[in-house]
Design a protein around this motif. Structure first.
Motif, PDB file in Angstrom:
ATOM      1  N   PRO A 179      -5.111  -4.400   0.487  1.00  0.00           N
ATOM      2  CA  PRO A 179      -4.887  -5.113   1.752  1.00  0.00           C
ATOM      3  C   PRO A 179      -3.751  -4.493   2.542  1.00  0.00           C
ATOM      4  CG  PRO A 179      -4.069  -6.399  -0.119  1.00  0.00           C
ATOM      5  CD  PRO A 179      -4.826  -5.248  -0.699  1.00  0.00           C
ATOM      6  N   ALA A 180      -3.954  -4.446   3.849  1.00  0.00           N
ATOM      7  CA  ALA A 180      -2.937  -3.852   4.729  1.00  0.00           C
ATOM      8  C   ALA A 180      -1.743  -4.784   4.847  1.00  0.00           C
ATOM      9  CB  ALA A 180      -3.535  -3.601   6.099  1.00  0.00           C
ATOM     10  N   ASP A 192      -8.926   0.238  -0.333  1.00  0.00           N
ATOM     11  CA  ASP A 192      -9.328  -1.154  -0.501  1.00  0.00           C
ATOM     12  C   ASP A 192      -8.134  -2.092  -0.611  1.00  0.00           C
ATOM     13  OD1 ASP A 192     -12.103  -0.604  -0.555  1.00  0.00           O
ATOM     14  OD2 ASP A 192     -11.946   0.033  -2.654  1.00  0.00           O
ATOM     15  N   ARG A 232     -11.953   0.119  -7.276  1.00  0.00           N
ATOM     16  CA  ARG A 232     -11.214   0.043  -6.019  1.00  0.00           C
ATOM     17  C   ARG A 232     -10.536   1.366  -5.737  1.00  0.00           C
ATOM     18  NH1 ARG A 232      -6.821  -4.182  -5.708  1.00  0.00           N
ATOM     19  NH2 ARG A 232      -6.304  -3.324  -7.751  1.00  0.00           N
ATOM     20  N   ARG A 250       0.835  -1.208   0.000  1.00  0.00           N
ATOM     21  CA  ARG A 250       0.000   0.000   0.000  1.00  0.00           C
ATOM     22  C   ARG A 250       0.869   1.258   0.000  1.00  0.00           C
ATOM     23  NH1 ARG A 250      -3.454   0.748   4.536  1.00  0.00           N
ATOM     24  NH2 ARG A 250      -5.284   1.262   3.274  1.00  0.00           N
TER      25      ARG A 250
END
Length: 373
Positions: A372-373, A370, A366, A232
Motif C-alpha cells: 500500500p502506498a 502491491d 506479492r 514501501r
C-alpha cells in the motif's frame, strides 16, 4: 575533498581553528564526484558478460558471470546455510585464485550442477586452468558457484534424475553477452523471494570520479525484509540514485526491537539465501579482492533486515577484470574506497532487483508494487 562535519570540527579543534586535510588522503581522493555507469548494471565494468537462463515450469533459473579473460577472484561467506562449489579454491595459499566464470543459481544442492554445464562449454572452447598445457589434455575451467533455495516456491520440481540445471548452465553461458540484461524475475532470481515479497535479480554500477568502475549483481532470496516495516521505502533508500528503485528515498519511520516487517514467517533451514558478485575494472589481486568482498557484505546489511541468519546462505564474490591499473600511490586507500563503493552499490542492486520483480503467469504472491502506498 569534503570532510564530514564531525571530522571537520575535530580537525579545527586540533589545529586551532584551521582544518587540515591529511595530504596522503587528499591526494588519493578524486577531484570530482562519480555516479552510475551508462547502463547502471554490472556490465558497465569492461571485460564482463552476463548470461541468464530460466525454467518457468520449475520456477527457477541461473545467472552466469563470464569475464573475457581469467579473472582474480575472492569470496566471503557469512550465511548460516551456504551452498557452494569451488569456493575453497579461492582461499589464501591455494594454487588457483582466479576464475573462468562465476555461477549464481537457484535449485539449492541441485543447482550446483549448473556449473557442470558451464564447465563443459568453457572446456570445449579451450578455456580453463592448465598447469602445463599439453595437446590432448583438456583445461580445467574454474567456476565457483553459489546457490539459493527455491525448491518450495510452487514450481514443478518433479524432475527425477534429470534436474534442469546442467542444461540451464550451458544455455546461460552460451548466450552470455555484454550490455543490458533483464532485472527482476530473471536468471538466478527467477524463483526467489525477498522476505514476504517477490525477490529477483538486481544489479547496479558506480563510476568513481577518477575513473574506476564497480558493478554489483545479486540474487535476492532473503529471510529478511528489504523494506522498512509499515512502509514501501527500501532500507537502501538513502543510497538511491536518480529514482532507480521507486524514488521514495529514506523513510522517517523509527523501528524498534524485533519488528522485521515483511520478513518471511516460519523460515525453514536453507530456505533462503542472498548470493552476489562484485566486479571492478582495476587490477587487484585475490587478497585485495577478499577485502572488497568483506566490505561489500555490509551492503546486504544496509538493504536487508535481518541478514546473515542461520537460515540464510549469504555469499559475496569479488572479481577484477584488470582493465586498468590502480590510480595513485596509496593502494590501501583505493581498496578502502572500492570496498565502500561496492557495499553501497550492492545495497542499491538489492533494491533494484526487488523493485523490478514481477510474478510469472499463474504464480501467487506479492511484489513490492502491491504494497500500500
Amino acid at each position: 575533498m569534503k570532510l564530514h562535519r564531525r571530522q571537520l570540527i575535530k580537525a579545527m579543534l586540533a589545529t586551532g581553528g584551521m582544518a587540515v586535510v591529511p595530504h596522503a588522503v587528499s591526494a588519493a581522493m578524486p577531484a570530482r564526484m562519480g555516479g552510475p555507469g551508462r547502463l547502471n548494471l554490472m556490465t558497465d565494468v569492461a571485460g564482463l558478460k552476463i548470461g541468464l537462463a530460466d525454467d518457468p515450469g520449475a520456477y527457477t533459473g541461473v545467472t552466469v558471470i563470464l569475464p573475457d579473460q581469467r579473472a582474480a577472484c575472492a569470496v566471503d561467506v557469512r550465511g548460516g546455510g551456504p551452498g557452494t562449489r569451488e569456493t575453497d579454491a579461492l582461499s589464501a595459499g591455494n594454487l588457483v585464485r582466479s576464475v573462468d566464470a562465476i555461477v549464481l543459481s537457484g535449485g539449492s544442492v541441485y543447482g550446483l550442477a549448473t556449473a557442470d554445464g558451464v564447465v563443459n562449454w568453457l572446456g570445449a572452447q579451450g578455456r580453463g586452468f592448465s598447469l602445463i598445457p599439453k595437446k590432448g589434455v583438456p583445461p580445467s575451467p574454474i567456476v565457483p558457484t553459489a546457490v539459493l533455495y527455491d525448491l518450495a516456491n510452487g514450481g514443478n520440481k518433479q524432475w527425477g534424475t534429470n534436474p534442469p540445471y546442467h542444461r540451464l548452465g550451458e544455455q546461460a553461458v552460451r548466450h552470455a553477452k555484454a550490455g543490458a540484461f533483464t532485472l527482476g524475475t530473471a536468471g538466478g532470481g527467477y524463483g526467489a523471494g525477498a522476505g514476504s515479497l517477490k525477490g529477483g535479480l538486481g544489479s547496479a554500477s558506480f563510476q568513481t570520479g577518477d575513473g574506476m568502475t564497480v558493478g554489483a549483481l545479486v540474487c535476492v532470496n532473503s529471510l529478511g525484509s528489504v523494506v522498512v516495516p509499515g512502509t514501501r521505502n527500501f532500507w537502501a533508500g538513502p543510497l538511491e540514485i536518480d529514482s532507480e528503485f521507486g524514488g521514495l528515498g529514506a523513510s522517517s519511520r523509527s523501528v524498534y526491537g524485533e519488528d522485521w516487517g515483511e520478513a518471511k514467517l516460519n523460515p525453514g533451514a536453507r530456505a533462503n539465501t542472498t548470493i552476489a558478485c562484485i566486479a571492478v575494472d582495476v587490477r587487484l589481486d585475490a587478497d585485495e579482492l577478499k577485502r572488497v568482498a568483506m566490505m561489500a557484505q555490509d551492503g546486504l546489511a544496509r538493504a536487508i533486515r535481518p541478514i546473515h541468519s542461520p537460515f540464510d546462505g549469504d555469499v559475496v564474490f569479488a572479481l577484477s577484470t584488470a582493465q586498468k591499473e590502480v590510480p595513485g600511490q596509496n593502494r590501501e586507500l583505493v581498496i578502502a574506497r572500492l570496498g565502500s563503493v561496492a557495499a553501497d552499490t550492492l545495497a542499491r542492486a538489492v533494491a533494484r532487483g526487488v523493485h523490478a520483480a514481477t510474478l510469472p503467469p499463474h504464480r501467487q504472491g506479492r511484489t513490492w508494487h502491491d504494497l500500500p502506498a
